[in-house]
Design a protein around this motif. Structure first.
Motif, PDB file in Angstrom:
ATOM      1  N   GLY A   1      20.693  29.308  67.889  1.00  0.00           N
ATOM      2  CA  GLY A   1      19.605  28.616  68.730  1.00  0.00           C
ATOM      3  C   GLY A   1      19.294  26.904  68.317  1.00  0.00           C
ATOM      4  N   SER A   2      18.015  26.762  67.895  1.00  0.00           N
ATOM      5  CA  SER A   2      16.902  25.456  68.021  1.00  0.00           C
ATOM      6  C   SER A   2      17.446  25.493  66.314  1.00  0.00           C
ATOM      7  N   PHE A   3      17.568  26.770  65.316  1.00  0.00           N
ATOM      8  CA  PHE A   3      17.380  26.397  64.549  1.00  0.00           C
ATOM      9  C   PHE A   3      18.916  25.940  63.462  1.00  0.00           C
ATOM     10  N   ALA A   4      19.685  25.812  64.408  1.00  0.00           N
ATOM     11  CA  ALA A   4      21.367  25.410  64.051  1.00  0.00           C
ATOM     12  C   ALA A   4      21.137  24.215  63.654  1.00  0.00           C
ATOM     13  N   SER A   5      20.532  22.917  63.863  1.00  0.00           N
ATOM     14  CA  SER A   5      19.897  21.865  63.808  1.00  0.00           C
ATOM     15  C   SER A   5      19.992  21.681  62.077  1.00  0.00           C
ATOM     16  N   SER A   6      19.465  23.192  61.225  1.00  0.00           N
ATOM     17  CA  SER A   6      18.372  22.928  60.007  1.00  0.00           C
ATOM     18  C   SER A   6      19.965  23.090  58.915  1.00  0.00           C
TER      19      SER A   6
END
Length: 604
Positions: free
Chosen positions: A339-344
């Motif tokens: 989800g949104s944590f994939a960018s890290s």
């Protein structure tokens, strides 16, 4: 290349299993029976509670089962449930949860509320959408933590080989409930769901916290006391200090991958201080650790040799794969990275190097456990669990019970919203997430899902809605193959100049010289973002080409440390879920937009 071949093999295996499942009716029937039995147990356990006996969403169910429930077969009871129970949201539960916050809170008001008896915990949500945190009572947890038949998970020896860096917040608040009949009181704890989950796994009774403060959880790097530090930056740096002191570290475990990235970045700025502490056996004067200082000091051992080794290696930003030099045995970081944590993930992997991988810990919500990791190499692939009832609402249809599919009825490739009925008293509760069916486990036919987005996370223009998934995909594609290290990002509508557009707030990793080198590359990203969004969303392409009603997205570069400061802001607002605070893909409050705008250093 090796990981890529394994992923391809796993994908083919899942595809084959999916074909086999559709051809084996017995698996579907087996899944139906298991679901009916579990649903029946949950219904019978929670049928006579205050919630189940009074809310309008269950009125038809009460009428259909009045006086009959004890004698009904599991399949008949489940069928009645499926036909009559309406969908619920938190609004259905809020009046009941509010009773916990009445002054005074009396046991008679909350006993048998959602589940028979009193809860052990109230679990707080992370309130990503910007509203107040939601609270969910959790029942029958303390008896599992207090079992006398389990081994002790804490030890006192600070020199014991330490192989795990567990960055979990364990803090609990307490409320005391008065029993007006016998004048006794019962303690109910407030906690994040991640803390509750970890406590249950390690049998950590909150009543024993004080006596355990100076001990270690078995094989963990930091003392127990480190798990109670409320200041986000200090929490990370103390864990970094004890982790660096252990050359034998093999794994790291935390809730979200951004915790790992934040820890490494804070360590980069405080590297000399932390290494000096390792050399001298001292604890630095970080904010918010005063009440835990004694427990930390008695457990740090001076190690000049290790400090000298760390100085030779240098700070984290000095080289890619830094973790592999500092911890030669480190092989995995176990965390949520979808989800949104994939960018890290790209930046985390840059720090980790080739020998350590990121492993998914599963798909969890405050309400319940949704899915277990299905393949170690797939960070966004989960097998639906069987601890609670999970139904799936077809998002292509109207939001009604007619659109609900059971696990054996879902279709490959379709998207659904999970709807849960839990042991903790939630009835057909809508989670608000969107998942996609990507296969079926060949052993039992249980669906394999991937997280797509939150249903309510979107940017809306008069004629266009841009979803969370489209925003995440566009950002990932725009910076793909660019020599930029994005720490995190978020979005808002940018109406400072008309026509309005999508505004991205972005933070980059590195020192000032490194960031200056990345800026020229990042300046090309707005054009790429527009191209990618136009490809993903035909309405955007139309607005750009025909009406010119949406202009090129903007990127506002943030000063270093902004997202870490934002997490602390959320904690200070009352979230209190240290390590479980999320950065929303779309900022939900105008105050947050202003807060980020005041930290912009450059714009494209």
């Amino acid at each position: 290349m090796k990981a890529s071949k394994k992923q391809e093999k796993q994908a083919k295996k899942l595809e084959k299993a999916t074909r086999e499942f559709t051809d084996v009716p017995s698996l579907s029937e087996q899944l139906r029976r298991q679901s009916d039995e579990l649903r029946s147990r949950i219904i019978r356990a929670n049928y006579n509670t205050q919630f189940a006996q009074t809310v309008p969403e269950l009125a038809d169910f009460r009428q259909a089962t009045a006086g009959l429930i004890d004698g009904m077969d599991d399949d008949i009871l489940s069928e009645s449930f499926r036909k009559t129970v309406q969908l619920t949201t938190y609004d259905s539960y809020a009046p009941f949860i509010a009773r916990f916050f009445e002054q005074p809170c009396k046991a008679s008001a909350i006993v048998d509320l959602l589940v028979p008896g009193l809860p052990d915990y109230l679990s707080r949500s992370s309130s990503t959408s910007g509203g107040l945190p939601k609270y969910f009572p959790k029942y029958n947890r303390l008896s599992k933590m207090r079992s006398s038949n389990v081994r002790s998970w804490t030890i006192s020896d600070p020199l014991r080989r330490r192989t795990t860096a567990g960055m979990w917040y364990f803090g609990c608040d307490r409320m005391h409930i008065a029993d007006e009949d016998n004048c006794s009181t019962t303690t109910i704890y407030f906690s994040s769901n991640s803390a509750l989950f970890r406590r249950m796994n390690l049998y950590l009774d909150p009543d024993e916290d004080e006596e355990k403060m100076g001990t270690f959880i078995l094989d963990h790097a930091a003392p127990y006391a480190a798990g109670f530090i409320k200041k986000w930056r200090s929490f990370l740096l103390i864990h970094a200090l004890f982790s660096l002191g252990s050359r034998s570290l093999e794994s790291m475990i935390m809730v979200f991958i951004n915790t790992f990235v934040d820890m490494i970045r804070h360590l980069d700025t405080e590297f000399d201080t932390v290494v000096d502490c390792i050399a001298n056996g001292t604890i630095p004067d970080f904010d918010g650790i005063a009440e835990f200082r004694h427990h930390l000091e008695v457990n740090i051992v001076a190690d000049p040799e290790r400090a000298a080794e760390l100085r030779r290696i240098g700070r984290p930003s000095s080289r890619p794969g830094w973790c592999g030099h500092v911890w030669p045995n480190l092989r995995s970081v176990i965390t949520i990275a979808s989800g949104s944590f994939a960018s890290s993930v790209p930046l985390a992997q840059w720090f980790l190097g080739p020998d350590a991988g990121i492993r998914s810990s599963g798909f969890a919500t405050t309400e319940c456990w949704i899915g277990a990791s299905y393949s170690p190499l797939e960070l966004n692939q989960f097998k639906i669990t069987n601890t609670d009832i999970i139904e799936l609402l077809d998002i292509s249809k109207d939001d009604s019970t007619d659109a609900l599919a059971q696990l054996w009825e879902v279709e490959l490739g379709k998207r659904y919203e999970p709807v849960v009925t839990t042991r903790d008293g939630l009835w057909r509760y809508r989670l608000g997430d969107v998942v996609e069916i990507c296969g079926f486990d060949p052993t039992d036919g249980v669906p394999i899902i991937r997280f797509v987005e939150r249903r309510n996370m979107a940017i809306r223009f008069p004629n266009v809605m841009v979803t969370e998934e489209e925003l995440r995909t566009a950002m990932s594609s725009a910076v793909l193959n660019m020599p930029v290290k994005v720490i995190n990002w978020t979005t808002t509508i940018d109406e400072r100049t008309l026509p309005a557009t999508i505004g991205f707030f972005v933070e980059l990793a590195g020192d000032q010289v490194d960031i200056d080198r990345q800026v020229s590359e990042l300046s090309r990203a707005p054009e790429r973002l527009l191209d990618e969004l136009s490809r993903l969303n035909s309405k955007i392409a139309h607005e750009v080409a025909i009406r010119d009603a949406i202009r090129k997205p903007t990127i506002r570069l943030l000063r270093s440390g902004t997202f870490s400061d934002f997490l602390q802001l959320k904690l200070d607002e009352g979230s209190r879920n240290n390590g479980q605070v999320k950065v929303p893909v779309v900022l939900p409050k105008a105050e947050y937009v202003t807060w980020f705008a005041n930290r912009v250093v450059q714009e494209f």
